[in-house]
Design a protein around this motif. Sequence first.
Motif, PDB file in Angstrom:
ATOM      1  N   MET A 573       1.236  -1.570  -0.016  1.00  0.00           N
ATOM      2  CA  MET A 573      -0.069  -0.112  -0.056  1.00  0.00           C
ATOM      3  C   MET A 573       1.128   1.228  -0.241  1.00  0.00           C
ATOM      4  O   MET A 573       1.190   1.763   0.725  1.00  0.00           O
ATOM      5  CB  MET A 573      -0.668   0.321   1.135  1.00  0.00           C
ATOM      6  N   ALA A 574       0.673   1.777  -0.904  1.00  0.00           N
ATOM      7  CA  ALA A 574       1.484   3.016  -1.435  1.00  0.00           C
ATOM      8  C   ALA A 574       1.247   4.491  -1.464  1.00  0.00           C
ATOM      9  O   ALA A 574       1.631   5.243  -0.987  1.00  0.00           O
ATOM     10  CB  ALA A 574       2.609   3.006  -2.620  1.00  0.00           C
ATOM     11  N   GLY A 575      -0.108   4.168  -0.440  1.00  0.00           N
ATOM     12  CA  GLY A 575      -0.684   5.652   0.216  1.00  0.00           C
ATOM     13  C   GLY A 575      -2.257   5.251  -0.721  1.00  0.00           C
ATOM     14  O   GLY A 575      -2.834   4.412  -1.235  1.00  0.00           O
ATOM     15  N   SER A 576      -2.798   6.019   0.675  1.00  0.00           N
ATOM     16  CA  SER A 576      -4.334   5.754   1.159  1.00  0.00           C
ATOM     17  C   SER A 576      -5.114   7.254   0.999  1.00  0.00           C
ATOM     18  O   SER A 576      -4.693   8.130   1.850  1.00  0.00           O
ATOM     19  CB  SER A 576      -4.497   4.824   1.595  1.00  0.00           C
ATOM     20  N   ARG A 619      -7.872  19.166  -7.537  1.00  0.00           N
ATOM     21  CA  ARG A 619      -7.983  17.500  -7.728  1.00  0.00           C
ATOM     22  C   ARG A 619      -6.865  16.921  -7.536  1.00  0.00           C
ATOM     23  O   ARG A 619      -6.276  17.189  -7.872  1.00  0.00           O
ATOM     24  CB  ARG A 619      -8.801  17.960  -8.970  1.00  0.00           C
ATOM     25  N   LEU A 620      -6.692  15.603  -6.607  1.00  0.00           N
ATOM     26  CA  LEU A 620      -5.881  15.106  -6.561  1.00  0.00           C
ATOM     27  C   LEU A 620      -6.154  13.912  -7.788  1.00  0.00           C
ATOM     28  O   LEU A 620      -5.015  13.833  -8.191  1.00  0.00           O
ATOM     29  CB  LEU A 620      -5.429  14.490  -5.499  1.00  0.00           C
ATOM     30  N   ALA A 674      -2.174  19.162  -7.915  1.00  0.00           N
ATOM     31  CA  ALA A 674      -2.221  19.346  -6.645  1.00  0.00           C
ATOM     32  C   ALA A 674      -0.561  19.105  -5.682  1.00  0.00           C
ATOM     33  O   ALA A 674      -0.197  17.423  -7.083  1.00  0.00           O
ATOM     34  CB  ALA A 674      -3.115  18.630  -6.135  1.00  0.00           C
ATOM     35  N   ALA A 675      -0.247  19.760  -5.406  1.00  0.00           N
ATOM     36  CA  ALA A 675       1.109  18.823  -4.480  1.00  0.00           C
ATOM     37  C   ALA A 675       0.958  18.032  -3.811  1.00  0.00           C
ATOM     38  O   ALA A 675       1.050  18.760  -2.599  1.00  0.00           O
ATOM     39  CB  ALA A 675       1.813  19.953  -4.188  1.00  0.00           C
ATOM     40  N   HIS A 676       0.168  16.510  -3.709  1.00  0.00           N
ATOM     41  CA  HIS A 676       0.145  15.767  -2.577  1.00  0.00           C
ATOM     42  C   HIS A 676       0.806  14.674  -3.501  1.00  0.00           C
ATOM     43  O   HIS A 676       1.312  14.318  -4.471  1.00  0.00           O
ATOM     44  CB  HIS A 676      -1.508  15.631  -3.003  1.00  0.00           C
ATOM     45  N   PRO A 677       1.374  14.231  -2.218  1.00  0.00           N
ATOM     46  CA  PRO A 677       2.461  13.130  -2.200  1.00  0.00           C
ATOM     47  C   PRO A 677       1.718  12.001  -2.694  1.00  0.00           C
ATOM     48  O   PRO A 677       2.582  11.208  -4.073  1.00  0.00           O
ATOM     49  CB  PRO A 677       2.545  12.512  -0.991  1.00  0.00           C
ATOM     50  N   LEU A 678       0.412  11.595  -2.651  1.00  0.00           N
ATOM     51  CA  LEU A 678      -0.325  10.597  -3.639  1.00  0.00           C
ATOM     52  C   LEU A 678      -0.381  11.071  -4.917  1.00  0.00           C
ATOM     53  O   LEU A 678      -0.095   9.479  -5.991  1.00  0.00           O
ATOM     54  CB  LEU A 678      -1.449  10.074  -3.552  1.00  0.00           C
ATOM     55  N   ALA A 679      -0.670  12.159  -5.463  1.00  0.00           N
ATOM     56  CA  ALA A 679      -0.093  12.277  -7.226  1.00  0.00           C
ATOM     57  C   ALA A 679       0.789  12.263  -7.294  1.00  0.00           C
ATOM     58  O   ALA A 679       0.779  12.143  -8.961  1.00  0.00           O
ATOM     59  CB  ALA A 679      -0.842  14.448  -6.715  1.00  0.00           C
TER      60      ALA A 679
END
Length: 714
Positions: A573-576, A619-620, A674-679
């Motif tokens: 699981m690399a991101g949730s 938006r991711l 978006a500057a989001h780790p999951l994105a």
Amino acid sequence: MSGEKDGDAALLRAAARELADIGVMIREASVHATAALTEGAALGAVARAPAAGCLAQRALLRAVTNGRGLGYAFSGGVLGTLAAKLGAMVGGESLAVRVLATSLRLRIAAVALDHPELTGDPMLARLVEAAAADRDLEAVRALRVLLRDRGAVRTLSELAPVFGEVLALRALLDENPLNDATAWLIATGKGYATADPITGMSNRAIAVLDTGEGAARRVDLAALESARLSRSGSLLGFLRNISLLGTTGRILIQSVEGQDGVTRHIVQAPGMQAGQPDNDSPQDLLGAFSSAVLDSSPYSRALARAVDDYGLPHGAELALVGHSAGGAAIMNLVQDAGFCARHTVTHAVAVGSPIDFKRPADPRTWIASVTNQHDIIPTLDGQGAGGCFDLHPDWYVVDYSDPTHLFPLCHGIEHYIANLADDLPEAHARIDGQLTPYQGRVVRSQAYQLFDRAPCPEGFPFLTVPTYPAETPGGTIELPVRCQDGGALTAYFAAEQGAAADLLKGTGLGPAVRLAGRALVVVHASWNRRTSLGAYREVHLGVVVPDPWRPGSPRVWPDLPRGADRRRSGSFMAGSIVDTGLACAVAPRLWGGEPYMAPVEFELTDRAARVAVGGLEDRLLVLSGSLGPWLPASDRDLVGYMRSADATLRSCVRTSGPGRVHPAPRVRLTVGQAAHPLAGRLRELGLDGARPLLCLSTPVRQTLQDACVPVPIG
């Protein structure tokens, strides 16, 4: 003038009753004559005295077949019944049939005096006259004109006062021998219509399809419903309670402390539930039909179980009030000798119900029947406004007409309440007077949901598992988490192998499962609509990994479809992302990681899907498009791996539900800016704008998710 009309109508009904009785006597004479012809009496006379016997045989035959005698009047016995049916098919009519047809026409004439629109309206008059004269083609044409001009609802409403008589005439005079018995029952008032008057299909054969022992479960009313319940006993109060319950499959039992200090009890039963003709409620269409034509039905049996659960003392006084199918069901209880032996059924009030041929087991039970003459439902047992027989001299029968002729409006409980309150003061006062012992303060109310048969526990058998409390940052929860209703979409992508390897560094897992030189990556989204944690949506990004202890095994592909209890492979699981605070707080206990929290949209249909994470401005990701054709498959369990500070954690989601495999999905994954780790991880994996290799969808499913457990790797 009104009194003169009433007198004329009474005379017509009296004449109709006399003719019906004469028709019965003629038919009995036909039975005896047919028996003499077909069962050996006349033949024996021929053997003993040939000349006299032949004359007697000839006289009997002429009496049974000659139009100047009994007409074509075979009746009774195997041969007589067969001959009668064959004769009916070619249009043969007996004297008894002609007499009975005249009786029905007199009944129609009597109703027309009370309802002048039946003869004053040319279109209605044309249909009634054509049906009464057995002119099929003309009747069909008249009906088509009426339906085209006024619609089915208004046509039925206007015909309602003579609906039973017109159908009985049609059945009596047509060439269909299957509906003759029904026509006789309607015309003579000897019993309920045992078959459809048009086709002759047996009503009982249909009613017995409504099976089940009946069951009742206590339910709590909503706060607003409880606040609106009647607080004191009265006829209108009980009927308003029925209106409040609506056609939701529920009934109500109340206890009232009377003015004499005695506590008595009232069962209140609504009518038919809207929706499918046959579902798990005894208040469905099939249940309403069986309640009307059978002596016992799942509805009445469920009512009895509700009364038993309510816990009445033996012999306690009980009143029953029902509307429509509820009225028929309570009358089935009234005629149940066993039920009446356990409880003292003092009163039964049926409103808008077909109950003419139900008989109370205890003759002391006071019965009231209230019917609107334009309401078709009470006529379904074959007796309507034209009835000329006093079937219940000891009942209080209110059969009335008001200016609102439109069905089903005139059948609604609200309409009956308004009529009793405003238009029928004498009937209202009479019934309320009888219910005086039940007038007082309501001291207890309990609603019940009724079923054809006892329902399984929710989620049985899949969700029927032991539970235990667990402390989490979000408070104490029950594990495993149980989802009674949810939906899921799983999309498999081919991703950059190097980026996938970077995500797996230091985990002890890997390398990633490869397909054509690329890493297999999964995006899983689900909407858990009803769970023990409340509703929440979740999205996970995972890198598919093989058996951690046999990473190079070639058996990874057969292992992937296995159930969670036997699967070694899974997804790192690399991101949730979750969309509720409680789900975010308990996530470390469930799958070991710290999820992100963001708005999640989830839409899944047979043909398309859309999953969006984040708001419009941040938006991711968006995963949407057509899913394409599919093949049936069982839903797939989920196995996830997560690396904590000092251990590798394994989590499982066991699933139950019909799944679908979409081998050629036209879905596309779009990653936001978006500057989001999951994105960022999705972009590194090369999934921005990617289409999945394969999708699995499950519109409806149940899930079980227990706490994650550490597994020793390396």
